[in-house]
Design an enzyme around this catalytic site. Sequence first.
Site, PDB file in Angstrom:
ATOM      1  N   PHE A  90      11.806   5.680  11.960  1.00 16.39           N
ATOM      2  CA  PHE A  90      11.168   7.000  12.055  1.00 16.39           C
ATOM      3  C   PHE A  90      10.647   7.260  13.466  1.00 16.39           C
ATOM      4  O   PHE A  90       9.784   8.108  13.677  1.00 16.39           O
ATOM      5  CB  PHE A  90      10.046   7.141  11.020  1.00 16.39           C
ATOM      6  CG  PHE A  90      10.580   7.287   9.623  1.00 16.39           C
ATOM      7  CD1 PHE A  90      11.387   8.360   9.286  1.00 16.39           C
ATOM      8  CD2 PHE A  90      10.296   6.349   8.647  1.00 16.39           C
ATOM      9  CE1 PHE A  90      11.908   8.497   8.007  1.00 16.39           C
ATOM     10  CE2 PHE A  90      10.810   6.474   7.363  1.00 16.39           C
ATOM     11  CZ  PHE A  90      11.616   7.547   7.041  1.00 16.39           C
ATOM     12  N   SER A 151       4.299  -0.373   0.979  1.00 10.70           N
ATOM     13  CA  SER A 151       4.823  -1.278  -0.052  1.00 10.70           C
ATOM     14  C   SER A 151       3.670  -1.870  -0.856  1.00 10.70           C
ATOM     15  O   SER A 151       3.765  -2.030  -2.080  1.00 10.70           O
ATOM     16  CB  SER A 151       5.609  -2.421   0.600  1.00 10.70           C
ATOM     17  OG  SER A 151       6.607  -1.906   1.437  1.00 10.70           O
ATOM     18  N   HIS A 191      12.843   4.251  -1.395  1.00  8.55           N
ATOM     19  CA  HIS A 191      12.687   2.993  -0.666  1.00  8.55           C
ATOM     20  C   HIS A 191      12.663   1.795  -1.616  1.00  8.55           C
ATOM     21  O   HIS A 191      12.171   1.898  -2.749  1.00  8.55           O
ATOM     22  CB  HIS A 191      11.385   3.041   0.153  1.00  8.55           C
ATOM     23  CG  HIS A 191      11.268   1.926   1.123  1.00  8.55           C
ATOM     24  ND1 HIS A 191      10.498   0.816   0.892  1.00  8.55           N
ATOM     25  CD2 HIS A 191      11.850   1.744   2.329  1.00  8.55           C
ATOM     26  CE1 HIS A 191      10.598  -0.004   1.929  1.00  8.55           C
ATOM     27  NE2 HIS A 191      11.405   0.538   2.815  1.00  8.55           N
ATOM     28  N   THR A 248      13.862   7.494   3.088  1.00 10.77           N
ATOM     29  CA  THR A 248      14.062   6.624   4.242  1.00 10.77           C
ATOM     30  C   THR A 248      15.286   7.017   5.077  1.00 10.77           C
ATOM     31  O   THR A 248      15.219   7.023   6.297  1.00 10.77           O
ATOM     32  CB  THR A 248      14.191   5.169   3.759  1.00 10.77           C
ATOM     33  OG1 THR A 248      13.097   4.919   2.872  1.00 10.77           O
ATOM     34  CG2 THR A 248      14.149   4.185   4.897  1.00 10.77           C
ATOM     35  N   TYR A 334     -19.946 -16.364  -5.318  1.00  9.60           N
ATOM     36  CA  TYR A 334     -20.379 -16.471  -3.916  1.00  9.60           C
ATOM     37  C   TYR A 334     -20.447 -15.116  -3.216  1.00  9.60           C
ATOM     38  O   TYR A 334     -20.987 -15.007  -2.130  1.00  9.60           O
ATOM     39  CB  TYR A 334     -19.502 -17.466  -3.142  1.00  9.60           C
ATOM     40  CG  TYR A 334     -18.118 -16.968  -2.807  1.00  9.60           C
ATOM     41  CD1 TYR A 334     -17.858 -16.362  -1.590  1.00  9.60           C
ATOM     42  CD2 TYR A 334     -17.068 -17.113  -3.712  1.00  9.60           C
ATOM     43  CE1 TYR A 334     -16.598 -15.898  -1.278  1.00  9.60           C
ATOM     44  CE2 TYR A 334     -15.808 -16.659  -3.411  1.00  9.60           C
ATOM     45  CZ  TYR A 334     -15.575 -16.051  -2.193  1.00  9.60           C
ATOM     46  OH  TYR A 334     -14.321 -15.593  -1.897  1.00  9.60           O
ATOM     47  N   GLY A 354     -10.480 -10.447   2.432  1.00 12.17           N
ATOM     48  CA  GLY A 354     -10.749 -10.163   3.843  1.00 12.17           C
ATOM     49  C   GLY A 354      -9.946  -8.952   4.282  1.00 12.17           C
ATOM     50  O   GLY A 354      -8.777  -8.816   3.947  1.00 12.17           O
TER      51      GLY A 354
HETATM   52  C1  LIG Z   1       9.955   6.365   2.183  1.00 13.36           C
HETATM   53  C2  LIG Z   1       9.411   5.017   2.469  1.00 13.36           C
HETATM   54  N1  LIG Z   1       8.533   4.465   1.610  1.00 13.36           N
HETATM   55  C3  LIG Z   1       8.008   3.251   1.823  1.00 13.36           C
HETATM   56  C4  LIG Z   1       8.358   2.519   2.925  1.00 13.36           C
HETATM   57  C5  LIG Z   1       7.740   1.161   3.133  1.00 13.36           C
HETATM   58  O1  LIG Z   1       6.817   1.287   4.151  1.00 13.36           O
HETATM   59  P1  LIG Z   1       5.930   0.060   4.631  1.00 13.36           P
HETATM   60  O2  LIG Z   1       6.693  -0.587   5.734  1.00 13.36           O
HETATM   61  O3  LIG Z   1       4.656   0.692   5.087  1.00 13.36           O
HETATM   62  O4  LIG Z   1       5.740  -0.837   3.466  1.00 13.36           O
HETATM   63  C6  LIG Z   1       9.267   3.041   3.842  1.00 13.36           C
HETATM   64  C7  LIG Z   1       9.650   2.279   5.047  1.00 13.36           C
HETATM   65  O5  LIG Z   1      10.382   2.708   5.889  1.00 13.36           O
HETATM   66  C8  LIG Z   1       9.817   4.319   3.612  1.00 13.36           C
HETATM   67  O6  LIG Z   1      10.712   4.845   4.438  1.00 13.36           O
END
Ligand SMILES: Cc1ncc(COP(=O)(O)O)c(C=O)c1O
Length: 495
Positions: A90, A151, A191, A248, A334, A354
């Site tokens: 992108f 993701s 994706h 994508t 903790y 974290g």
């Molecule tokens: C449409 C779309 N969704 C999700 C993702 C995954 O993105 P990330 O790398 O932030 O997990 C991508 C990665 O190119 C994407 O194009």
Amino acid sequence: MTNRQQELGDTSPEEFRRQLHELADWIADFRQNLGSLRVAPNEKPGAIMSALASKPPEEGEPFEKILSDVDRLIVPGMVHWSHPMFLGYFGWTTTAPAILGEIITAPLNVNAMTWRTCPAATELETVVIDWLRDWIGLSEQFDGVIYDTASVGIMHALAVAREEVAPETRKLGLSDRGLPRLRVYTSDQAHSSAEKAAIALGLGEENVQRVPTDANFCMDTVALRQMIVRDGRESLKPLAVIATVGTTSTASVDPVPEIVRICRENTMWLHIDGAYGAGFAILPETKWLTNGWREADSIVVNPHKSLFVPLDFSVLYVRDLERLRRVFTLVPEYLRGDTVEVQKNYMDYGIQLGRRFRALKAWVIFRSFGRDEMAARLREFVRLANLFADWIKRDNRFELGAPVSMGVVCFRFVGSVAGGVEGGPTSAPSATIEDQLDQLNSEVVERINASGRAYLTQTKLRGRTVMRIGLGNVLTAEEHLRAAWEMIQETVTKL
Ligand SMILES: Cc1ncc(COP(=O)(O)O)c(C=O)c1O
């Protein structure tokens, strides 16, 4: 104190100040000269490793030596995603404010797991999430959390969806409960993070069903309905639909309002993957992108793809965020003392404990640009993408592979006359000619990338290889795009 004890601790303040000045110059020089570097290396795998010391150092080395090795060994071995001729994926970018934001973040050394472990990081995270929600026009029913990537966002969203369809999964798991197989639907252009999430959540990769797309690569909702009915007949339980706003390959946008209706009729979770496309909703002229969003259950936005924040920075919004908290809150003994305040503890909204201070860099960038300058830059990417498409349309050796969407253009070399390679048919090229064209298109991308002068990507659309550019880099101007186009034309002529 002995001399040795005095030497322990950190670099002396004077020395550190000197190193920082040196680094400041290094960063400024790097940014200034970036355009003159190769965009990508042309090394064989392993070449960089063989130049690096294979054994860890026994004794410390001076910063100057380390920095000179960065120049000598690391920089030449990189694909420079910030290079003005980087047109892959992108076209994501960094910016001067982003670099400043990252630098400020480093010495603060925050762990933003609970409000008490860093009130400022927690509250700034909330503010930045609210700003972004405001800019993309999302309703206040949505609240969010910052993760590293989309993701990870989708995985958390589907975990909540799973809990709603199969209550007590958090507690009891999925096995031995006589649960039906749960189905997730997403388009054939979506994706692969959908499958990754299904793998991680024990839903099973095959239960992510790919819905066909129409001529514009948008989800075919008639097919979606049919697939849900078919699965229902086989006692499979529809769980969620993932609609994509900015796929994508082509940045196509699924028909969200119709998908909303289908989800409501079938009591399914609707996740919108706006990883790339949602950022464009800050443009008043592309507000249509947000149609149906208020009815969604979750939406992911990656400012690291389209809103000038460098990797990593992704926001998952959930309508009624408490639903996410209920699935993931877990306070070990903790941490109990650190979670007594009623303030938000972001560790409750995901598997991570974290947490980096990601909000700070976004805050610096958003304030430095303001909405106006961010919008102006996005608008320029759209203009450049359309300009590039016009050049393609004017050269009959090429054709567009998909409608231009946002900053993405897919195109294909089709031969010296429109419709076929020289000597081939002009209307319906045969399979072998199409295969040759696939190879040729792929070869063009490979050659250009190997030249180090520009970087493109290739993808497959309807089984055919196309070249693809993504505009998103603040340093890419019309002159760079023109140079890339000339390079593409020259390369096909040579081939
Ligand atoms: C449409 C779309 N969704 C999700 C993702 C995954 O993105 P990330 O790398 O932030 O997990 C991508 C990665 O190119 C994407 O194009």
